[in-house]
Scaffold this motif. Structure first.
Motif, PDB file in Angstrom:
ATOM      1  N   THR A 122      30.412  44.547 -39.831  1.00 51.47           N
ATOM      2  CA  THR A 122      30.402  43.501 -38.817  1.00 51.47           C
ATOM      3  C   THR A 122      29.615  43.934 -37.584  1.00 51.47           C
ATOM      4  N   PRO A 123      28.812  43.033 -37.036  1.00 53.80           N
ATOM      5  CA  PRO A 123      28.221  43.323 -35.729  1.00 53.80           C
ATOM      6  C   PRO A 123      29.317  43.229 -34.676  1.00 53.80           C
ATOM      7  N   LEU A 124      29.122  43.844 -33.550  1.00 55.45           N
ATOM      8  CA  LEU A 124      30.096  43.746 -32.458  1.00 55.45           C
ATOM      9  C   LEU A 124      29.399  44.036 -31.146  1.00 55.45           C
ATOM     10  N   VAL A 125      29.972  43.512 -30.067  1.00 52.45           N
ATOM     11  CA  VAL A 125      29.427  43.777 -28.741  1.00 52.45           C
ATOM     12  C   VAL A 125      30.110  44.998 -28.136  1.00 52.45           C
ATOM     13  N   ALA A 126      31.434  45.086 -28.325  1.00 52.66           N
ATOM     14  CA  ALA A 126      32.189  46.213 -27.781  1.00 52.66           C
ATOM     15  C   ALA A 126      33.376  46.498 -28.689  1.00 52.66           C
TER      16      ALA A 126
ATOM     17  N   GLY B 100      32.900  48.295 -38.685  1.00 50.74           N
ATOM     18  CA  GLY B 100      32.007  47.985 -37.575  1.00 50.74           C
ATOM     19  C   GLY B 100      30.908  49.028 -37.414  1.00 50.74           C
ATOM     20  N   LEU B 101      29.765  48.601 -36.924  1.00 52.69           N
ATOM     21  CA  LEU B 101      28.640  49.491 -36.609  1.00 52.69           C
ATOM     22  C   LEU B 101      28.261  49.257 -35.156  1.00 52.69           C
ATOM     23  N   ALA B 102      28.050  50.345 -34.398  1.00 54.40           N
ATOM     24  CA  ALA B 102      27.769  50.167 -32.966  1.00 54.40           C
ATOM     25  C   ALA B 102      27.085  51.387 -32.367  1.00 54.40           C
ATOM     26  N   HIS B 103      26.443  51.168 -31.238  1.00 59.58           N
ATOM     27  CA  HIS B 103      25.985  52.275 -30.390  1.00 59.58           C
ATOM     28  C   HIS B 103      27.208  52.920 -29.736  1.00 59.58           C
ATOM     29  N   ASP B 104      27.097  54.191 -29.388  1.00 61.04           N
ATOM     30  CA  ASP B 104      28.189  54.873 -28.669  1.00 61.04           C
ATOM     31  C   ASP B 104      28.493  54.196 -27.338  1.00 61.04           C
ATOM     32  N   CYS B 105      27.474  53.638 -26.679  1.00 63.98           N
ATOM     33  CA  CYS B 105      27.670  53.014 -25.358  1.00 63.98           C
ATOM     34  C   CYS B 105      28.476  51.716 -25.425  1.00 63.98           C
ATOM     35  N   GLN B 106      28.810  51.256 -26.632  1.00 62.07           N
ATOM     36  CA  GLN B 106      29.561  50.010 -26.771  1.00 62.07           C
ATOM     37  C   GLN B 106      31.077  50.236 -26.739  1.00 62.07           C
ATOM     38  N   TYR B 107      31.474  51.488 -26.602  1.00 63.66           N
ATOM     39  CA  TYR B 107      32.911  51.808 -26.537  1.00 63.66           C
ATOM     40  C   TYR B 107      33.464  51.520 -25.139  1.00 63.66           C
TER      41      TYR B 107
END
Length: 198
Positions: free
Chosen positions: A129-133, A166-173
């Motif tokens: 899933t994409p996610l913003v945060a 989920g897949l995300a950049h570290d900065c999205q935490y």
């Protein structure tokens, strides 16, 4: 006309989207390759065959290295398509290097609808899933359309169906997200530096 109040969720969404959009192309490239390394160590990806991903948009971490690796590994990749008749729902279509593509109403590339390529959701092994945060309990903040919350409702209620990841950049935490009862927390979120599990 009264001004619209900005909710805490909208504020977080704006801040994190801006952060990831400001990443330089080289940072994006490096992050996507580090993400691939984490994915290659993830038991779900190693063991499963039918994997739904998405094409990157709006500063999201690139999924293309993962897609290329899955193809090379002989696994089947699927992409989401906005359902033409059922508003707010997704279909998942088999995706290959030669799949014809079109832009949907959000200007995101998706496979051209072909019923022969549709894979029922309950036959997928993993849905990325994409996610913003995301936060320290696996809560995910999306773009606000609820598409993935609806898709993953069976997982949320009965732990049945494809494994959500989920897949995300570290900065999205962020430490803690304000959540709603329809939000589907994820059991696993992968970033370039870590596999987060709950």
């Amino acid at each position: 006309m009264t001004p619209q109040l900005v909710t805490p969720r909208q504020k977080i969404r704006q801040q994190i989207r801006l952060q990831r959009q400001q990443l330089l192309p080289e940072q994006q490239r490096h992050a996507s390759l580090q993400l691939l390394k984490q994915v290659q160590q993830c038991e779900q990806f190693i063991a499963r065959q039918h994997i739904a991903l998405y094409l990157t948009n709006d500063g999201e971490i690139s999924t293309q290295p993962i897609i290329d690796w899955l193809w090379q590994s002989g696994k089947s990749v699927y992409l989401p398509v906005l359902h033409p008749f059922s508003k707010g729902h997704l279909l998942f279509l088999h995706y290959t290097p030669s799949t014809p593509m079109r832009k949907n109403r959000y200007q995101i590339l998706e496979p051209t609808l072909d019923v022969r390529a549709v894979k029922p959701v309950n036959e997928l092994d993993i849905i990325c899933t994409p996610l913003v945060a995301f936060d320290n309990s696996g809560q995910r903040l999306g773009m606000g359309g609820g598409y993935y919350d609806r898709t993953l409702s069976q997982w949320h209620q009965h732990k049945q169906g494809p494994y959500p990841l989920g897949l995300a950049h570290d900065c999205q935490y962020v430490e803690q997200l304000p959540s709603e009862q329809w939000d589907v927390p994820l059991p696993k979120i992968i970033t370039p530096s870590k596999i987060h599990c709950w």
